[in-house]
Design an enzyme around this catalytic site. Structure first.
Site, PDB file in Angstrom:
ATOM      1  N   LYS A 184       0.804  -1.293  -0.054  1.00  0.00           N
ATOM      2  CA  LYS A 184       0.027   0.024  -0.022  1.00  0.00           C
ATOM      3  C   LYS A 184       0.900   1.340   0.228  1.00  0.00           C
ATOM      4  O   LYS A 184       2.053   1.138   0.088  1.00  0.00           O
ATOM      5  CB  LYS A 184      -0.898  -0.025   1.371  1.00  0.00           C
ATOM      6  CG  LYS A 184      -1.957  -1.095   0.985  1.00  0.00           C
ATOM      7  CD  LYS A 184      -3.033  -1.074   0.109  1.00  0.00           C
ATOM      8  CE  LYS A 184      -4.076  -1.998   0.370  1.00  0.00           C
ATOM      9  NZ  LYS A 184      -3.692  -3.404  -0.413  1.00  0.00           N
TER      10      LYS A 184
HETATM   11  C1  LIG Z   1      -9.646  -2.612  -1.430  1.00  0.00           C
HETATM   12  C2  LIG Z   1      -8.901  -3.371  -0.335  1.00  0.00           C
HETATM   13  N1  LIG Z   1      -9.684  -3.582   0.542  1.00  0.00           N
HETATM   14  C3  LIG Z   1      -9.348  -4.207   1.657  1.00  0.00           C
HETATM   15  C4  LIG Z   1      -8.019  -4.741   1.798  1.00  0.00           C
HETATM   16  C5  LIG Z   1      -7.586  -5.373   3.135  1.00  0.00           C
HETATM   17  O1  LIG Z   1      -6.565  -5.006   3.600  1.00  0.00           O
HETATM   18  P1  LIG Z   1      -5.623  -5.888   4.393  1.00  0.00           P
HETATM   19  O2  LIG Z   1      -4.787  -6.935   3.436  1.00  0.00           O
HETATM   20  O3  LIG Z   1      -4.810  -4.994   5.113  1.00  0.00           O
HETATM   21  O4  LIG Z   1      -6.225  -6.946   5.373  1.00  0.00           O
HETATM   22  C6  LIG Z   1      -7.236  -4.576   0.736  1.00  0.00           C
HETATM   23  C7  LIG Z   1      -5.801  -4.832   0.609  1.00  0.00           C
HETATM   24  O5  LIG Z   1      -5.277  -5.637  -0.023  1.00  0.00           O
HETATM   25  C8  LIG Z   1      -7.564  -3.839  -0.497  1.00  0.00           C
HETATM   26  O6  LIG Z   1      -7.001  -3.573  -1.518  1.00  0.00           O
END
Ligand SMILES: Cc1ncc(COP(=O)(O)O)c(C=O)c1O
Length: 387
Positions: A184
């Site tokens: 990210k």
């Molecule tokens: C659009 C979106 N929502 C939610 C998430 C979930 O985040 P995490 O991987 O920190 O749980 C991601 C992560 O890749 C994402 O790209």
């Protein structure tokens, strides 16, 4: 596999090392004073409100939905053109994900008209996702939400630093959710955050972050509390001080790195301007965004042919050390979703068509304009052979 041009890369340096070392030397690793500072800094960044840092972005989404009291029998409207976590978080609450189509090739975000068409008596929330950091039409989403008395949750995993009409994404709806996963714009390894201006919701999120307890071990350590009661089912979604220390440094770098990404997107756009095979979504989006992804669509032929060419292109780029990916296969067509809800091909024509044509190219602040020129050169060379 050692990529010459990885899809994403992390900008970590001495400052992160120093701050992490300080945490290790402090002797307190779980959620505590550094997390307090990170939350305050993130809240300031978003223009003020309640920021609750958690273990990851999926946990942030789950807590946001759980704080709204979602349960079995409820429905949440959301895009299928997203990472599966957005929809899985809805499933965790027992509610049903009701998918709405995206706007089109030029804008891969959820369509407000589609949102409204899917509202039923059971709808309890609208969950939007700012694809690649390009803001959804929040004005339209909020208008619909107001008309039906619904909360709007922003999945702002891609969008830290993106602005919608002068407000930061994640701070426009009822609740905003961020991810700090390693690919990210702001990275803590794993990590996430819920933001809201609603004090009651914030209190629920904070409590549910740690088993439903009103206080953290840190509070007990400081002698603020010795026992506790549980009024609400919670989880262990706590963040560590190491992650928060990284987050504080990364937050300081965020705007500068987003500007770098913006410049690189400018180079990509210029280089692809004359390509008859490549279509660029979001070209009219020019502003303070996070530019998290650089998506392209394969223009040529039918969906099936486009998908095959796209897969070929990804493979050929791999031979040159260029990492490309697909963001995203549609969630409603995953086996779990088909089997549990009977979702079928043809349900969301635009999402399905775009998911056959889309791929993403490397974009991160450690790249420079020459890297982008090299990548586009290779892409153009390969697609020229198609015609
Ligand atoms: C659009 C979106 N929502 C939610 C998430 C979930 O985040 P995490 O991987 O920190 O749980 C991601 C992560 O890749 C994402 O790209």
């Amino acid at each position: 596999m050692k990529w010459k041009y990885p899809l994403s890369d992390i900008d970590l340096g001495r400052a992160e090392e120093r701050e992490v070392l300080k945490v290790l030397q402090s002797g307190w690793l779980s959620t505590g004073p550094v997390t307090d500072r990170f939350e305050r800094a993130f809240s300031d960044f978003l223009g003020g409100g309640e920021a609750i840092a958690v273990s990851n972005g999926t946990a942030a989404l789950h807590l946001a939905l759980a704080a709204l009291g979602l349960k079995e029998g409820d429905e949440v409207i959301l895009p299928s053109f997203t990472f599966v976590a957005t929809a899985n978080a809805v499933l965790y609450t027992g509610a049903k994900p009701v998918f709405a189509d995206i706007l089109g090739h030029h804008n891969l975000n959820i369509s407000p008209t589609e949102i409204e068409n899917r509202i039923s008596k059971r709808t309890k929330a609208i969950l939007v996702m700012h694809y690649g950091g390009y803001p959804c039409d929040m004005g339209a989403a909020l208008k619909i939400a107001k008309r039906y008395g619904l909360p709007v949750i922003e999945d702002a995993a891609h969008a830290p630093g993106s602005e919608y009409r002068g407000k930061r994404c994640g701070a426009v709806g009822t609740l905003g959710c961020f991810s700090f996963f390693s690919n990210k714009n702001l990275v803590t390894g794993e990590g996430g955050l819920v933001f809201t201006k609603d004090r009651t919701l914030a209190e629920r999120v904070r409590t549910m972050r740690s088993h439903g307890m009103k206080a953290l071990s840190w509070d007990k350590f400081r002698g603020h509390l010795s026992s506790y009661d549980i009024e609400l089912l919670g989880y262990n979604y706590r963040i560590t001080e190491v992650q928060s220390a990284l987050g504080l440094v990364q937050l300081k770098k965020l705007e500068r790195n987003n500007r770098k990404r913006r410049r690189l997107v400018g180079v990509y756009r210029r280089e692809f301007e004359d390509s008859s095979m490549i279509f660029l979504p979001f070209v009219d989006f020019e502003g303070p965004y996070s530019y998290h992804l650089f998506p392209i669509l394969i223009r040529s032929g039918s969906q099936v042919r486009a998908a095959s060419l796209r897969d070929q292109l990804i493979r050929s780029l791999k031979d040159w050390g260029i990492q490309a990916s697909i963001h995203y296969p549609p969630v409603h067509l995953f086996t779990l979703y088909r089997e549990q809800f009977g979702y079928k091909t043809g349900m969301l024509p635009m999402t399905e068509e775009v998911s056959q044509r889309v791929m993403t190219l490397p974009l991160h602040p450690r790249m420079n304009a020459t890297d982008v020129e090299q990548i586009t050169q290779k892409v153009k060379e390969i697609v020229k052979r198609w015609s």
